[in-house]
Design a protein around this motif. Structure first.
Motif, PDB file in Angstrom:
ATOM      1  N   ALA A   2       0.838  -1.195   0.000  1.00  0.00           N
ATOM      2  CA  ALA A   2       0.000   0.000   0.000  1.00  0.00           C
ATOM      3  C   ALA A   2       0.874   1.246   0.000  1.00  0.00           C
ATOM      4  CB  ALA A   2      -0.909   0.017   1.224  1.00  0.00           C
ATOM      5  N   THR A   3       0.299   2.331  -0.465  1.00  0.00           N
ATOM      6  CA  THR A   3       0.967   3.621  -0.468  1.00  0.00           C
ATOM      7  C   THR A   3       0.056   4.632   0.198  1.00  0.00           C
ATOM      8  OG1 THR A   3       2.113   3.104  -2.531  1.00  0.00           O
ATOM      9  CG2 THR A   3       1.987   5.414  -1.921  1.00  0.00           C
ATOM     10  N   LEU A   4       0.608   5.415   1.113  1.00  0.00           N
ATOM     11  CA  LEU A   4      -0.116   6.540   1.681  1.00  0.00           C
ATOM     12  C   LEU A   4       0.359   7.762   0.921  1.00  0.00           C
ATOM     13  CD1 LEU A   4      -2.042   7.790   3.704  1.00  0.00           C
ATOM     14  CD2 LEU A   4      -0.116   8.003   5.285  1.00  0.00           C
ATOM     15  N   THR A   5      -0.540   8.334   0.144  1.00  0.00           N
ATOM     16  CA  THR A   5      -0.227   9.467  -0.711  1.00  0.00           C
ATOM     17  C   THR A   5      -0.929  10.702  -0.184  1.00  0.00           C
ATOM     18  OG1 THR A   5      -0.155   7.984  -2.610  1.00  0.00           O
ATOM     19  CG2 THR A   5      -0.356  10.320  -3.079  1.00  0.00           C
ATOM     20  N   VAL A   6      -0.223  11.812  -0.208  1.00  0.00           N
ATOM     21  CA  VAL A   6      -0.829  13.101   0.127  1.00  0.00           C
ATOM     22  C   VAL A   6      -0.632  13.996  -1.082  1.00  0.00           C
ATOM     23  CG1 VAL A   6      -0.833  15.078   1.681  1.00  0.00           C
ATOM     24  CG2 VAL A   6      -0.249  12.804   2.562  1.00  0.00           C
ATOM     25  N   TRP A   7      -1.744  14.458  -1.632  1.00  0.00           N
ATOM     26  CA  TRP A   7      -1.708  15.439  -2.719  1.00  0.00           C
ATOM     27  C   TRP A   7      -2.018  16.783  -2.096  1.00  0.00           C
ATOM     28  CZ3 TRP A   7      -0.051  14.427  -7.495  1.00  0.00           C
ATOM     29  CH2 TRP A   7       0.013  13.090  -7.886  1.00  0.00           C
ATOM     30  N   LYS A   8      -1.057  17.702  -2.137  1.00  0.00           N
ATOM     31  CA  LYS A   8      -1.231  19.038  -1.579  1.00  0.00           C
ATOM     32  C   LYS A   8      -1.589  19.990  -2.709  1.00  0.00           C
ATOM     33  CE  LYS A   8       0.820  23.159  -0.407  1.00  0.00           C
ATOM     34  NZ  LYS A   8       1.769  24.032  -1.070  1.00  0.00           N
ATOM     35  N   PHE A   9      -2.543  20.878  -2.455  1.00  0.00           N
ATOM     36  CA  PHE A   9      -3.033  21.812  -3.465  1.00  0.00           C
ATOM     37  C   PHE A   9      -2.897  23.246  -2.965  1.00  0.00           C
ATOM     38  CE2 PHE A   9      -5.270  17.807  -3.715  1.00  0.00           C
ATOM     39  CZ  PHE A   9      -5.043  17.445  -5.018  1.00  0.00           C
ATOM     40  N   PRO A  10      -2.653  24.196  -3.873  1.00  0.00           N
ATOM     41  CA  PRO A  10      -2.420  25.579  -3.468  1.00  0.00           C
ATOM     42  C   PRO A  10      -3.684  26.367  -3.117  1.00  0.00           C
ATOM     43  CG  PRO A  10      -2.164  25.366  -5.838  1.00  0.00           C
ATOM     44  CD  PRO A  10      -2.383  23.989  -5.302  1.00  0.00           C
ATOM     45  N   GLN A  34      -8.198   2.509  -1.219  1.00  0.00           N
ATOM     46  CA  GLN A  34      -8.664   1.772  -0.051  1.00  0.00           C
ATOM     47  C   GLN A  34      -9.321   2.689   0.966  1.00  0.00           C
ATOM     48  OE1 GLN A  34      -5.253  -0.490   1.228  1.00  0.00           O
ATOM     49  NE2 GLN A  34      -4.935  -1.264  -0.827  1.00  0.00           N
ATOM     50  N   ASP A  35      -8.846   3.912   1.046  1.00  0.00           N
ATOM     51  CA  ASP A  35      -9.435   4.895   1.953  1.00  0.00           C
ATOM     52  C   ASP A  35      -8.920   6.269   1.550  1.00  0.00           C
ATOM     53  OD1 ASP A  35     -10.984   5.848   4.030  1.00  0.00           O
ATOM     54  OD2 ASP A  35     -10.019   4.631   5.569  1.00  0.00           O
ATOM     55  N   GLU A  36      -9.674   7.296   1.906  1.00  0.00           N
ATOM     56  CA  GLU A  36      -9.259   8.655   1.584  1.00  0.00           C
ATOM     57  C   GLU A  36      -9.865   9.636   2.567  1.00  0.00           C
ATOM     58  OE1 GLU A  36     -11.660   8.348  -2.264  1.00  0.00           O
ATOM     59  OE2 GLU A  36     -11.642  10.515  -1.898  1.00  0.00           O
ATOM     60  N   ALA A  37      -9.197  10.768   2.716  1.00  0.00           N
ATOM     61  CA  ALA A  37      -9.675  11.840   3.580  1.00  0.00           C
ATOM     62  C   ALA A  37      -9.170  13.161   3.006  1.00  0.00           C
ATOM     63  CB  ALA A  37      -9.177  11.643   5.007  1.00  0.00           C
ATOM     64  N   ILE A  38      -9.866  14.229   3.361  1.00  0.00           N
ATOM     65  CA  ILE A  38      -9.549  15.558   2.828  1.00  0.00           C
ATOM     66  C   ILE A  38      -9.267  16.515   3.979  1.00  0.00           C
ATOM     67  CG2 ILE A  38     -10.489  17.544   1.581  1.00  0.00           C
ATOM     68  CD1 ILE A  38     -12.307  15.581   0.104  1.00  0.00           C
ATOM     69  N   LEU A 119      -5.404  16.025  -0.146  1.00  0.00           N
ATOM     70  CA  LEU A 119      -6.160  14.790  -0.314  1.00  0.00           C
ATOM     71  C   LEU A 119      -5.247  13.657   0.123  1.00  0.00           C
ATOM     72  CD1 LEU A 119      -8.536  13.081  -1.377  1.00  0.00           C
ATOM     73  CD2 LEU A 119      -7.534  13.295  -3.669  1.00  0.00           C
ATOM     74  N   PHE A 120      -5.632  12.961   1.189  1.00  0.00           N
ATOM     75  CA  PHE A 120      -4.878  11.828   1.719  1.00  0.00           C
ATOM     76  C   PHE A 120      -5.505  10.562   1.165  1.00  0.00           C
ATOM     77  CE2 PHE A 120      -3.847  15.205   4.509  1.00  0.00           C
ATOM     78  CZ  PHE A 120      -2.706  14.876   5.228  1.00  0.00           C
ATOM     79  N   VAL A 121      -4.688   9.689   0.566  1.00  0.00           N
ATOM     80  CA  VAL A 121      -5.211   8.485  -0.078  1.00  0.00           C
ATOM     81  C   VAL A 121      -4.364   7.287   0.333  1.00  0.00           C
ATOM     82  CG1 VAL A 121      -5.753   7.377  -2.282  1.00  0.00           C
ATOM     83  CG2 VAL A 121      -5.903   9.871  -2.084  1.00  0.00           C
ATOM     84  N   LEU A 122      -5.025   6.247   0.832  1.00  0.00           N
ATOM     85  CA  LEU A 122      -4.369   4.962   1.028  1.00  0.00           C
ATOM     86  C   LEU A 122      -4.769   4.130  -0.167  1.00  0.00           C
ATOM     87  CD1 LEU A 122      -2.618   3.235   2.961  1.00  0.00           C
ATOM     88  CD2 LEU A 122      -4.769   2.261   3.792  1.00  0.00           C
TER      89      LEU A 122
END
Length: 165
Positions: A2-10, A34-38, A119-122
């Motif tokens: 799995a990868t925990l990804t964080v996409w940061k936006f301006p 698998q899961d996500e949060a904002i 946007l946090f994404v597992l």
């Protein structure tokens, strides 16, 4: 893995719009979410607003306990007094056990600031170049922060934070 990804936006509202990109990528089988949060953090607010996405299909979701602890460590620990520091240190150590180290937490803390969103994404099974391209095209200024979790770390994460149905 799995990868925990964080996409940061301006912009403070951009992460919510980026969920459409993520949904499109999943529909094209370019990523398994698998899961996500904002996190949204308007410029005039002292702390960010957190939203766990509840529209996920499947049993991969970790539940609010994981996101609450992670967001607490990232965004609220600097505001907490020294008396709570030892307990927070123990919690931070438990995140290391599941592959989320202090460097990742510090990087997200430095990147996600007032006036931005994230946007946090597992996820797993991502076609990385296509996912990266889609986020960069549809979300100008998006920045990627990620940490990979071994199968053992992912299993520990699920064991520690999954909520029973």
């Amino acid at each position: 893995m799995a990868t925990l990804t964080v996409w940061k936006f301006p912009e403070a509202d951009a992460a919510e719009r980026a969920t459409q990109t993520l949904a499109s990528l999943q529909a094209q089988n370019l990523i398994t979410v698998q899961d996500e949060a904002i996190i949204t953090w308007p410029q005039d607010k002292k702390k960010p607003k957190t939203v766990q996405e509840h529209n996920l299909v499947g049993t991969g979701a970790l539940g609010g306990g994981f996101w609450g602890l992670l967001f607490g460590l990232i965004f609220f620990v600097p505001l907490i007094g020294a008396a709570v520091g030892a307990a927070i240190g123990a919690l931070s150590g438990s995140m290391v056990d599941v592959g989320i180290d202090d460097d990742f937490i510090k990087q997200v803390r430095q990147e996600v600031t007032p006036g931005t969103s994230a946007l946090f994404v597992l996820s797993s099974d991502a076609v990385e170049d296509r996912v990266l391209e889609a986020f960069k095209e549809g979300n100008p200024g998006a920045t990627l922060i990620a940490t990979n979790l071994s199968k053992e770390q992912e299993a520990n994460l699920r064991k520690a934070f999954s909520e029973a149905d």
